[in-house]
Design an enzyme around this catalytic site. Sequence first.
Site, PDB file in Angstrom:
ATOM      1  N   TRP A   1      35.286  35.462  32.094  1.00 43.12           N
ATOM      2  CA  TRP A   1      34.680  36.769  31.840  1.00 43.12           C
ATOM      3  C   TRP A   1      35.109  37.670  32.987  1.00 43.12           C
ATOM      4  O   TRP A   1      34.855  37.360  34.161  1.00 43.12           O
ATOM      5  CB  TRP A   1      33.156  36.682  31.800  1.00 43.12           C
ATOM      6  CG  TRP A   1      32.602  35.939  30.624  1.00 43.12           C
ATOM      7  CD1 TRP A   1      33.295  35.275  29.677  1.00 43.12           C
ATOM      8  CD2 TRP A   1      31.214  35.783  30.287  1.00 43.12           C
ATOM      9  NE1 TRP A   1      32.434  34.696  28.766  1.00 43.12           N
ATOM     10  CE2 TRP A   1      31.154  35.003  29.123  1.00 43.12           C
ATOM     11  CE3 TRP A   1      30.023  36.229  30.867  1.00 43.12           C
ATOM     12  CZ2 TRP A   1      29.944  34.662  28.510  1.00 43.12           C
ATOM     13  CZ3 TRP A   1      28.818  35.894  30.268  1.00 43.12           C
ATOM     14  CH2 TRP A   1      28.787  35.121  29.095  1.00 43.12           C
TER      15      TRP A   1
ATOM     16  N   ARG B   1      39.649  47.881  32.515  1.00 46.45           N
ATOM     17  CA  ARG B   1      39.528  49.050  31.653  1.00 46.45           C
ATOM     18  C   ARG B   1      40.398  48.924  30.412  1.00 46.45           C
ATOM     19  O   ARG B   1      41.405  48.202  30.405  1.00 46.45           O
ATOM     20  CB  ARG B   1      39.939  50.294  32.425  1.00 46.45           C
ATOM     21  CG  ARG B   1      41.439  50.376  32.688  1.00 46.45           C
ATOM     22  CD  ARG B   1      41.752  51.393  33.730  1.00 46.45           C
ATOM     23  NE  ARG B   1      43.171  51.701  33.800  1.00 46.45           N
ATOM     24  CZ  ARG B   1      43.770  52.149  34.881  1.00 46.45           C
ATOM     25  NH1 ARG B   1      43.085  52.323  35.989  1.00 46.45           N
ATOM     26  NH2 ARG B   1      45.058  52.436  34.871  1.00 46.45           N
TER      27      ARG B   1
ATOM     28  N   ALA C   1      28.442  39.214  37.042  1.00 48.10           N
ATOM     29  CA  ALA C   1      29.208  37.980  37.237  1.00 48.10           C
ATOM     30  C   ALA C   1      30.675  38.188  36.902  1.00 48.10           C
ATOM     31  O   ALA C   1      31.565  37.649  37.575  1.00 48.10           O
ATOM     32  CB  ALA C   1      28.624  36.863  36.375  1.00 48.10           C
TER      33      ALA C   1
ATOM     34  N   MET D   1      32.540  39.505  39.805  1.00 47.95           N
ATOM     35  CA  MET D   1      32.612  38.671  40.999  1.00 47.95           C
ATOM     36  C   MET D   1      33.965  37.984  41.093  1.00 47.95           C
ATOM     37  O   MET D   1      34.414  37.366  40.127  1.00 47.95           O
ATOM     38  CB  MET D   1      31.502  37.620  40.949  1.00 47.95           C
ATOM     39  CG  MET D   1      31.584  36.543  42.004  1.00 47.95           C
ATOM     40  SD  MET D   1      31.181  37.124  43.660  1.00 47.95           S
ATOM     41  CE  MET D   1      29.386  37.130  43.591  1.00 47.95           C
TER      42      MET D   1
ATOM     43  N   GLU E   1      32.479  32.033  34.441  1.00 46.38           N
ATOM     44  CA  GLU E   1      31.458  32.985  34.872  1.00 46.38           C
ATOM     45  C   GLU E   1      30.160  32.832  34.114  1.00 46.38           C
ATOM     46  O   GLU E   1      29.093  33.198  34.627  1.00 46.38           O
ATOM     47  CB  GLU E   1      31.973  34.418  34.723  1.00 46.38           C
ATOM     48  CG  GLU E   1      32.966  34.867  35.782  1.00 46.38           C
ATOM     49  CD  GLU E   1      34.383  34.397  35.521  1.00 46.38           C
ATOM     50  OE1 GLU E   1      35.256  34.631  36.384  1.00 46.38           O
ATOM     51  OE2 GLU E   1      34.615  33.783  34.455  1.00 46.38           O
TER      52      GLU E   1
ATOM     53  N   GLU F   1      40.764  57.177  39.210  1.00 49.18           N
ATOM     54  CA  GLU F   1      40.619  55.869  39.830  1.00 49.18           C
ATOM     55  C   GLU F   1      39.428  55.822  40.786  1.00 49.18           C
ATOM     56  O   GLU F   1      38.913  56.849  41.227  1.00 49.18           O
ATOM     57  CB  GLU F   1      41.893  55.516  40.611  1.00 49.18           C
ATOM     58  CG  GLU F   1      43.138  55.418  39.746  1.00 49.18           C
ATOM     59  CD  GLU F   1      43.251  54.109  38.999  1.00 49.18           C
ATOM     60  OE1 GLU F   1      42.337  53.279  39.123  1.00 49.18           O
ATOM     61  OE2 GLU F   1      44.260  53.899  38.309  1.00 49.18           O
TER      62      GLU F   1
END
Length: 527
Positions: A144, A148, A196, A199, A207, A256
């Site tokens: 996971w 974008r 998560a 991370m 995840e 950005e």
Amino acid sequence: MGRSVDPHLEVGAVTRRAYETGAPAPLFISLTGAAPGHRLLGAPAGLGDPRSGAAHARLAAHVGLPRDAGPRRIVEHLVAAMHADPVAPVEVATGPCKQNVRTGDDVDLELFPVPLLHQEDGGRYFGTYGLHVVRTPDGSWTSWSVARTTLRDRRTLVGPAMAQQHVGMIREAWRETGRHTLWAMVPGAPPAALAAAGMPLPAHVDEDGYVGALTGSPVEVVRTETNGLYVPANAEIVLEGYLSSDETAPEGPMGEYHGYAFPDGKKQPVFHVEAVTYRDDPILPVCAAGVPPEENHTIWGTMIAAAALDVLRAAGLPVTLAWCPYEAATCWLAVSVDRARRAELGLDRAGLIRSIADVLFASHAGWLVPKVIVVDDDIDVTDIGQVVWALATRCHPDTAPSRTPPASRWSPTSPPRRSAPPGAASRSRTACCRTPSAAPLPPSARRTPANCGSTCWRTGRTTATTPDVPCGAMPDQVGRDGAGGPARLTGRRRGSAPGRPGRPRGSRVPGVEAGARRPYAVDAVQN
């Protein structure tokens, strides 16, 4: 927000204003041109008003902590979850994300109010705060991750899948088998799942088990309609299909998280959507990237800090806390060191910097942050004022140890390392802001100087910078109308200001009058 708001730029402008003022997250319930019931949520993890005593409330809620939890407690909670036993997800027969199901020719992503967030953007972005779900061909690893995606047409999206990212690694594994990557995307995932996914966990770590460890209970998942993946049952929206192994299309530019918009986009992989499921009255969450703080800093930056803290502690280094100051746009990692433990370990300043650099820049978290500032534990690294004061008064170019490891230290293998950009000799810097022999003044008497320059990892050059020349563009490369560098995101109309032909489009330099000569600042962290 009950009044009508247009997804074309207005949603982005209101969301940016919420970030800037610490306002509550805006929920847009009346959207120009949107299907009835469809909604957008801006600033889902933006900071609140610091005067409330709960500035990090939305971030704390993402990881299952009380709304008054502060940065230190949040980071320590994330690290503790990394060492807890994973809590496997629980499959359920159905869930709210299955209230509406469209497959095949019934799929139409234009049904959703996909916003144009910045006037510099090259398109409307469907995925700014959702997670990708991909699985290796042998089923041994489900990732996971957050990345974008821009809307291409009613059934396809386009977005990056870099080789160093987990989604890129798994895509390459599928490509080696001659097949496309089975894929799903979940905008509006449960908050802990999104956290998560942001991370930087090691490769081959699922995840979904970390989500359970983070919240203390398993995440409920349902099987997708078409490709056998499992997604959070309580999600707002789920897209299903495949990530092409060979097809690309133009993507970007996009505003950005550094606060700049580059002038051009580039070709990225195409995501094909074969089914979409969603709740009644679905909510599409929106991150309007730009000048801090927004979710790239509050979520991603905090997750990076926790991962960096864990890897440094695991190496036995006397580190008390690591933090990515939001104001530095996830480009700084501030690390505090226990002075007493450092003395016990017999580490001098040069040895400390060398040890931190060797450990950190060989990790996934170290790849993500180009500059590291090391301070003694009398500095609260979650307070940007104290960090800047320490950098300004305790770090000297001629005496402070600084280590710049080769940019080729990182690659997608384990441990992950990154290859150097073309023409770059180095990318990361570690500065030690040692405690001076003189005792510091009390906080009320501290003064912080302005205009500290920076080193650009893209070029590998250490030079003075001006406030309006972004990372990657040297002062002599920025010509008329922004040639050679990105434009700063300000919310203003594009174009150079009268009398300032040398500035990038859309940029502004606070405090510098037209025609005034800009002072150059010497990099305080150079060798």
